[in-house]
Design a protein around this motif. Structure first.
Motif, short mmCIF file in Angstrom:
data_model
loop_
_atom_site.label_atom_id
_atom_site.label_comp_id
_atom_site.label_asym_id
_atom_site.label_seq_id
_atom_site.Cartn_x
_atom_site.Cartn_y
_atom_site.Cartn_z
N UNK A 117 -5.42 -4.30 12.86
CA UNK A 117 -4.63 -3.75 13.95
C UNK A 117 -5.04 -4.42 15.26
N UNK A 118 -4.14 -4.51 16.22
CA UNK A 118 -4.53 -5.04 17.53
C UNK A 118 -5.64 -4.21 18.15
N UNK A 119 -6.48 -4.84 18.93
CA UNK A 119 -7.58 -4.14 19.60
C UNK A 119 -7.03 -3.03 20.48
N UNK A 161 5.51 -6.29 11.89
CA UNK A 161 4.69 -7.31 11.24
C UNK A 161 5.57 -8.46 10.77
N UNK A 162 5.13 -9.67 11.06
CA UNK A 162 5.82 -10.87 10.57
C UNK A 162 4.81 -11.73 9.84
N UNK A 202 4.27 -7.46 3.05
CA UNK A 202 3.17 -6.57 3.46
C UNK A 202 3.58 -5.15 3.12
N UNK A 203 2.70 -4.40 2.45
CA UNK A 203 3.05 -3.03 2.05
C UNK A 203 2.71 -2.04 3.18
N UNK A 204 2.84 -0.73 2.88
CA UNK A 204 2.62 0.31 3.90
C UNK A 204 1.17 0.37 4.36
N UNK A 205 0.27 -0.18 3.59
CA UNK A 205 -1.14 -0.19 3.95
C UNK A 205 -1.53 -1.48 4.68
N UNK A 206 -0.56 -2.28 5.02
CA UNK A 206 -0.74 -3.59 5.67
C UNK A 206 -1.45 -4.59 4.76
N UNK A 207 -1.34 -4.42 3.47
CA UNK A 207 -1.95 -5.33 2.52
C UNK A 207 -0.98 -6.47 2.20
N UNK A 208 -1.46 -7.68 2.27
CA UNK A 208 -0.63 -8.87 2.07
C UNK A 208 -0.42 -9.12 0.58
#
Length: 376
Positions: free
Chosen positions: A293-295, A311-312, A332-338
């Motif tokens: 996540x961004x700081x 997300x791109x 990318x899934x809902x957990x931000x997993x690539x």
């Protein structure tokens, strides 16, 4: 109810002892009101408890001799308490108060309080034969109290605004620190115990100004290397600087606010994302990694909808001397997993088999809060 009475004198007036005492009382009352109402009471300077190692000649046990160093405190009545020279704490006085307690490692509080001591008259006696004291020593007393009595400090109430200078009906306790007692001796000194520590002198003011054009706020009386400082300067270009003292006594700036509003920081910036703002992070990630996540953005803010993520991902296709590589999946899934898969085919190998392998992506994560959402 009348206000303070200021003595007045005129030619030919017969001065009684009451009249002379009134001149002293008026000046003293003025000083006490200022100290009590324009300041917060506490230790002004010194009064630290120090130790010297000792050995009991009978038992051979090691202990410490505790001394209170010279210093000054202002109590809640506005009175100065001056300790002019080091004073060794009395083990006999401590034992008289706490000697019957069961052995414990809990530290006991040590207090300082003001005491008036009348001095015998040293001058010629009056015609009336009065032999009363002509001086009063504004002295002090060191008191030992029971475990937990350090809480009494917060319950003390100052006298009324117009109270006359006099000994308070209850001794005002100034906490100096704590001592540990083992087998008839002091064995250690502690500045704080059970969440309570000494209280230090403060000032009550809405305006603090500096004649030099520079105003410094620091955590210690002296500028020590590595200690924090806040410096407001207006001698040339007005600035506000927060930083740490260097060995030279100068402040190494960590945060600077210039007169035009420009902000310069030496470290990173983080904090709660405000409404209408966008925070960004980017980089590369391989198959199976969770995107950061961004700081300044927390998972909780994303989960409850206060922050929206955009997300791109772009698959990275490595150049190949022979064969053909194409992306098969980049998500990318809902957990931000690539999830990134690449397909590879080499027609020169004489096979029609298409192979699949994990890959990497370049990512861009935007965190936003709508300006109308009230977030931030």
């Amino acid at each position: 109810m009348t206000g303070p009475l200021r003595p007045e004198f005129h030619e030919g007036q017969v001065l009684a002892s009451f009249d002379l005492a009134a001149t002293v009382s008026y000046a003293r009352a003025t000083a006490l009101r200022h100290a009590r109402l324009a300041h917060d009471w506490g230790i002004a300077d010194g009064l630290a408890m120090t130790t010297e190692n000792r050995t009991d000649p009978t038992t051979g046990a090691r202990y410490v001799e505790v001394s209170v160093q010279p210093g000054l405190a202002i109590d809640g009545t506005g009175r100065e308490i001056v300790v002019p020279a080091p004073v060794v704490l009395s083990e006999a006085d401590f034992e008289a108060v706490n000697g019957a307690d069961r052995p414990t490692t809990e530290p006991y509080p040590v207090f300082l309080t003001a005491v008036d001591r009348a001095q015998p008259s040293t001058g010629l006696g009056s015609c009336a034969g009065s032999t009363g004291p002509t001086r009063v020593e504004e002295s002090y007393q060191i008191l030992f109290r029971r475990l937990g009595d350090e809480r009494l400090v917060a319950d003390q109430q100052p006298p009324a605004v117009n109270a006359a200078p006099a000994a308070p009906p209850v001794l005002w306790l100034v906490l100096l620190g704590f001592v540990q007692w083992t087998d008839g001796h002091f064995t250690a000194v502690f500045p704080n115990a059970r969440g309570v520590g000494p209280r230090y002198l403060g000032v009550r003011a809405d305006t603090v100004s500096a004649r030099s054009g520079s105003l410094s706020l620091r955590t210690q009386p002296e500028a020590g290397e590595g200690k924090p400082a806040l410096v407001l300067s207006g001698t040339t270009a007005p600035t506000l600087v927060y930083g740490l003292y260097k060995g030279t006594g100068d402040v190494d700036p960590l945060l600077t606010v210039e007169s035009n509003g420009n902000l310069t920081i030496a470290g990173s910036f983080s904090g709660q994302i405000s409404a209408g703002s966008v925070l960004v992070t980017s980089g590369s990630a391989t198959d199976g990694m969770v995107l950061p996540l961004p700081s300044g953005v927390t998972p909780e803010e994303v989960a409850d909808g206060r922050v929206s993520l955009h997300v791109s991902v772009t698959p990275r296709v490595p150049p190949s001397a022979k064969g053909l590589t194409v992306p098969a999946e980049a998500t990318v899934d809902d957990q931000r997993r690539v999830r990134c898969r690449l397909r590879f085919y080499d027609p020169a190998a004489g096979s029609t088999t298409v192979k699949e392998r994990s890959g990497a992506v370049d990512f861009l994560v935007l965190a936003t809060v709508a300006a109308t959402s009230g977030g931030g």
